[in-house]
Design a protein around this motif. Structure first.
Motif, PDB file in Angstrom:
ATOM      1  N   LYS A 154       0.833  -1.200   0.000  1.00 20.63           N
ATOM      2  CA  LYS A 154       0.000   0.000   0.000  1.00 20.63           C
ATOM      3  C   LYS A 154       0.874   1.260   0.000  1.00 20.63           C
ATOM      4  CE  LYS A 154      -3.671   2.238   2.652  1.00 20.63           C
ATOM      5  NZ  LYS A 154      -3.027   3.296   3.442  1.00 20.63           N
ATOM      6  N   GLU A 155       1.866   1.301   0.853  1.00 20.54           N
ATOM      7  CA  GLU A 155       2.722   2.491   0.917  1.00 20.54           C
ATOM      8  C   GLU A 155       3.471   2.694  -0.396  1.00 20.54           C
ATOM      9  OE1 GLU A 155       2.600   4.656   3.243  1.00 20.54           O
ATOM     10  OE2 GLU A 155       1.386   3.520   4.673  1.00 20.54           O
ATOM     11  N   LEU A 156       3.951   1.589  -0.988  1.00 20.17           N
ATOM     12  CA  LEU A 156       4.724   1.729  -2.227  1.00 20.17           C
ATOM     13  C   LEU A 156       3.847   2.198  -3.385  1.00 20.17           C
ATOM     14  CD1 LEU A 156       7.082  -1.413  -2.103  1.00 20.17           C
ATOM     15  CD2 LEU A 156       7.478   0.896  -1.225  1.00 20.17           C
TER      16      LEU A 156
ATOM     17  N   GLU B 160       1.054   3.877  -3.157  1.00 22.73           N
ATOM     18  CA  GLU B 160       0.660   5.267  -2.909  1.00 22.73           C
ATOM     19  C   GLU B 160       1.777   6.225  -3.299  1.00 22.73           C
ATOM     20  OE1 GLU B 160      -2.717   4.727   0.549  1.00 22.73           O
ATOM     21  OE2 GLU B 160      -0.819   5.650   1.100  1.00 22.73           O
ATOM     22  N   ASN B 161       3.006   5.849  -2.953  1.00 24.66           N
ATOM     23  CA  ASN B 161       4.124   6.709  -3.346  1.00 24.66           C
ATOM     24  C   ASN B 161       4.220   6.816  -4.863  1.00 24.66           C
ATOM     25  OD1 ASN B 161       4.891   7.347  -0.783  1.00 24.66           O
ATOM     26  ND2 ASN B 161       6.547   5.849  -0.667  1.00 24.66           N
ATOM     27  N   ALA B 162       4.017   5.693  -5.546  1.00 23.16           N
ATOM     28  CA  ALA B 162       4.099   5.702  -7.007  1.00 23.16           C
ATOM     29  C   ALA B 162       3.014   6.611  -7.584  1.00 23.16           C
ATOM     30  CB  ALA B 162       3.948   4.279  -7.540  1.00 23.16           C
TER      31      ALA B 162
ATOM     32  N   SER C 262       8.115  15.043   0.833  1.00 21.33           N
ATOM     33  CA  SER C 262       8.098  16.201  -0.056  1.00 21.33           C
ATOM     34  C   SER C 262       6.671  16.732  -0.174  1.00 21.33           C
ATOM     35  CB  SER C 262       8.611  15.778  -1.428  1.00 21.33           C
ATOM     36  OG  SER C 262       7.850  14.684  -1.899  1.00 21.33           O
ATOM     37  N   LYS C 263       5.757  16.183   0.673  1.00 17.77           N
ATOM     38  CA  LYS C 263       4.346  16.416   0.378  1.00 17.77           C
ATOM     39  C   LYS C 263       3.619  17.379   1.299  1.00 17.77           C
ATOM     40  CE  LYS C 263       4.597  11.861  -1.506  1.00 17.77           C
ATOM     41  NZ  LYS C 263       4.342  10.455  -1.286  1.00 17.77           N
ATOM     42  N   LEU C 264       4.023  17.436   2.560  1.00 14.28           N
ATOM     43  CA  LEU C 264       3.271  18.262   3.492  1.00 14.28           C
ATOM     44  C   LEU C 264       4.206  19.290   4.099  1.00 14.28           C
ATOM     45  CD1 LEU C 264       0.514  18.436   5.126  1.00 14.28           C
ATOM     46  CD2 LEU C 264       1.759  17.184   6.885  1.00 14.28           C
TER      47      LEU C 264
ATOM     48  N   TYR D  96      -1.574  10.887  -1.284  1.00 17.73           N
ATOM     49  CA  TYR D  96      -1.799   9.774  -0.362  1.00 17.73           C
ATOM     50  C   TYR D  96      -0.905   9.914   0.868  1.00 17.73           C
ATOM     51  CZ  TYR D  96      -4.584   7.027  -3.642  1.00 17.73           C
ATOM     52  OH  TYR D  96      -5.566   6.559  -4.451  1.00 17.73           O
ATOM     53  N   GLY D  97       0.380  10.213   0.616  1.00 18.76           N
ATOM     54  CA  GLY D  97       1.317  10.293   1.732  1.00 18.76           C
ATOM     55  C   GLY D  97       1.373  11.704   2.268  1.00 18.76           C
ATOM     56  N   PHE D  98       1.737  11.849   3.521  1.00 17.98           N
ATOM     57  CA  PHE D  98       1.999  13.179   4.049  1.00 17.98           C
ATOM     58  C   PHE D  98       2.786  13.112   5.343  1.00 17.98           C
ATOM     59  CE2 PHE D  98      -2.343  11.978   5.311  1.00 17.98           C
ATOM     60  CZ  PHE D  98      -2.255  12.030   6.687  1.00 17.98           C
TER      61      PHE D  98
ATOM     62  N   GLU E  99       6.806   8.767   6.818  1.00 24.76           N
ATOM     63  CA  GLU E  99       7.373   7.742   7.686  1.00 24.76           C
ATOM     64  C   GLU E  99       7.413   6.358   7.039  1.00 24.76           C
ATOM     65  OE1 GLU E  99       4.942   8.048  11.145  1.00 24.76           O
ATOM     66  OE2 GLU E  99       3.223   7.119  10.192  1.00 24.76           O
ATOM     67  N   ALA E 100       6.777   6.199   5.877  1.00 29.16           N
ATOM     68  CA  ALA E 100       6.630   4.858   5.330  1.00 29.16           C
ATOM     69  C   ALA E 100       7.980   4.246   4.939  1.00 29.16           C
ATOM     70  CB  ALA E 100       5.693   4.877   4.133  1.00 29.16           C
ATOM     71  N   LEU E 101       8.739   4.949   4.116  1.00 27.53           N
ATOM     72  CA  LEU E 101       9.991   4.355   3.646  1.00 27.53           C
ATOM     73  C   LEU E 101      10.961   4.131   4.798  1.00 27.53           C
ATOM     74  CD1 LEU E 101      10.694   5.953   0.159  1.00 27.53           C
ATOM     75  CD2 LEU E 101       9.714   3.734   0.738  1.00 27.53           C
TER      76      LEU E 101
HETATM   77 MG    MG Z   1       4.271   7.521   1.209  1.00 27.35          MG
END
Ligand code: MG
Ligand code: ADP
Length: 602
Positions: free
Chosen positions: A29-31, A33-35, A79-81, A93-95, A98-100
């Protein structure tokens, strides 16, 4: 000596990891979303061993510079929030950034990434959260991340992982959701080197659902939409008619502002639109996209962002169930209004309103309508031939040499057949409108269920070839013997097909595609299901098609004796208010509704 120690950062990270990365599907899911956040149009996922051994995601998004690639694995690197005030305006999706960091703390991870402007790609290897090597290599624009040996350094989490199939199902479910929402992107999904999905860009959600679920869904999908314009809420998507169901909720997907959420209340709202239409334990398929203004929903209450909280949950629920109900009404419910003369304006001097037109409703046959005790339940009274079991030619007509049912004068009166399809029956408190096919289907289904084992097996003149998806084949192959046990001789035929060569006598003219596909769906949903459960599902499906094939059809003219027999049997049949596919068999118009319509005693 003090008892408090500060955990080394990589240990703290491993402990925190449980919240974001619970299982292979959470990594996927995290990967993905990042894509998607990186603008990818093509998303290629492969996994081995349910994702426990390896997960690899390739995207064609914007990629990262070497500096960004290194930073991406630091905690809270995003780089998002920019600030906490941005939370209501989240478009990605990400903000949390912490996922990676988290994934790399609990696996062996490699990333290869290239920005459009760079000549070469950066390849990093990360272990225990630290970059252990960095080289420049050639590579396409975009990012490829490979996660090996998840939880290799957290044995307790590894121990809690489920069986390979269970972990894989979770990933597949997730990818179905992503692929549905992003129907305009290419998705490819592989498990253990087998292609599970290959989804070229689709032009609509409907087309994507047909790619995912199979083209035979075409006749079952119903568009569903609704809105609360005042608040700017909307729901859009598709559900299946009651003719296409499965045994659990896993065919249902609800999205809120582009995120797939697992929210029991929203699913319940969707299902309540099916009230009285579906038999218990049957669930439709569906994908509904809900949009609400960002200020009315909190997406930050769950570590994996799977839950959401609404400012006005009841309004959302009502909007969903209303949208589902009206979508179904359009395709299912005979609209009684249109058959009556409705004055254009209220009649002078009366309080007549359009809302007063009686609405049909489906009801249980009520005990007082006919005294069921008057009917004996013995085989002698309702011989098999009379039940139509002896063969479809026999239909309802009773052969003269078999004992006739002893039917005492019932408290109902058959008024006639309407459109050669519906039976009009007066009961002491109103009018029953019965769908002769649906009713007979239910009667036969209940009988077949009791008798299937005794049916002879016959060879089919022309074998039936059933095309299936790769996944369906994979699910079914280990269980073909169960089909044989039910008299269906079926074998693997070409890569993605099964051939049916013999079948139980009463089913010989039926199409088996549905039975086979629904059994595959059942196996998918109940991977821990034992042989007995799968057999039961198979028998169920088989009985349903046999009943459908053998029942009187809409358009068949029935004589009074046949009708009386059908009514008598229906009264003694279990689950008589719906047919095996979930359509109602009976509609009841009560005296009060009729009186209200004619404005008596109002
Ligand atoms: Mg992410
Ligand atoms: P978040 O998505 O919350 O920002 P992540 O840890 O998932 O946090 O990712 C950290 C950062 O790494 C992202 O903000 C993004 O800049 C970069 N990144 C991660 N995956 C990709 C990718 N597939 N393509 C481009 N950039 C990526």
């Amino acid at each position: 000596m003090g008892k408090i120690n500060i955990l080394p950062p990589h240990e703290a990270q491993k402990i925190a990891a449980g919240e974001v990365v619970e299982r292979p599907a959470s990594v996927v899911k995290e990967l993905v979303e990042n894509a998607l956040d990186a603008g990818a149009q093509r998303i290629i996922l492969s996994a081995d061993d349910g994702g426990r051994k390896r997960i690899r995601l390739i995207d064609d998004g914007v990629g990262m510079s070497p500096e960004d690639a290194r930073l991406a694995f630091c905690n809270h690197a995003t780089s998002k929030l920019v600030s906490i005030d941005d939370l209501t305006q989240i478009k990605t999706y990400g903000f949390r950034g912490e996922a990676l960091a988290t994934i790399s703390a609990v696996s062996r991870l490699t990333v290869r990434t290239r920005e459009e402007s760079s000549q070469e790609a950066t390849e990093l290897a990360v272990e225990n959260g630290a970059v252990i090597s960095e080289i420049l290599v050639s590579g396409n624009r975009g990012t490829e991340i490979q996660v090996d040996d998840l939880f290799f350094n957290v044995p307790v989490r590894q121990k809690f992982l489920k069986r390979r199939e269970t972990e894989w199902r979770a990933i597949e479910q997730l990818m179905t959701a992503f692929a549905g929402f992003h129907f305009d992107r290419f998705f490819s999904v592989e498990h253990n080197d087998r292609t599970v999905f290959h989804l070229p860009v689709a032009s609509s959600l409907r087309d994507r659902l047909l790619q995912l679920w199979g083209v035979h869904f075409d006749e079952h999908l119903v568009a569903c939409s609704g809105s609360d314009d005042l608040r700017g809420y909307a729901v859009n998507g598709f559900i299946t008619r009651p003719s296409k169901t499965r045994y659990d909720r896993s065919g249902l997907f609800v999205f809120v502002n582009s995120r797939w959420v697992r929210n029991a209340k929203l699913t319940q709202a969707l299902l309540s639109g099916f009230d009285n239409i579906l038999p218990p334990d049957q669930y439709p398929f569906g994908m509904l996209m809900i949009t609400v203004p960002p200020a009315d929903v909190d997406v930050n209450i769950h570590p994996r962002k799977e839950e959401v909280r609404f400012a006005h949950p009841r309004i959302v629920d009502q909007m969903i169930s209303q949208a589902v109900r009206s979508a179904l009404e359009k395709v299912l419910v005979p609209r009684i209004e249109s058959t009556f003369f409705v004055p254009a304006s209220p009649v002078q001097g009366t309080n007549w309103r359009v809302e007063d037109i009686p609405q049909p409703r489906s009801v249980e046959w009520r005990e007082q309508t006919v005294d069921e005790q008057m009917f004996t339940r013995s085989e002698q009274v309702f011989p098999e031939q009379a039940m139509g079991v002896a063969g479809s030619e026999q239909r309802l007509s009773v052969a003269s040499d078999v004992p006739q049912p002893v039917v005492p004068a019932p408290k109902y009166r058959f008024l006639g057949q309407l459109l050669a399809t519906y039976l009009l029956v007066e009961v002491d408190d109103g009018l029953l409108l019965i769908d002769q096919h649906a009713a007979h289907e239910r009667i036969l289904y209940e009988v077949f269920k009791k008798r299937l084992a005794a049916s002879n097996v016959v060879q089919l003149v022309f074998p039936q070839i059933v095309p299936l998806t790769i996944l369906e084949i994979e699910l079914l192959l280990p269980h073909l013997s169960l089909f044989h046990e039910q008299g269906i001789e079926v074998e693997h035929f070409g890569e993605n097909q099964l051939a049916v060569r013999a079948a139980p006598l009463h089913a010989k003219n039926c199409s088996f595609a549905e039975v086979i596909r629904e059994t595959a769906a059942f196996i998918a949903e109940h991977e821990s299901a034992d042989k007995n459960l799968i057999t039961e599902c198979l028998r169920d499906k088989l009985c349903a098609i046999m009943a459908c094939k053998s029942a009187v059809k809409a358009g068949d003219l029935l004589n009074d004796a046949e009708v009386n027999e059908l009514l008598a049997k229906l009264l003694m049949t279990d689950h008589r208010t719906t047919c095996p596919h979930g359509r109602p068999t009976t509609w009841f118009f009560g005296r009060r509704e009729i009186e209200r319509f004619f404005q008596r005693h109002i």
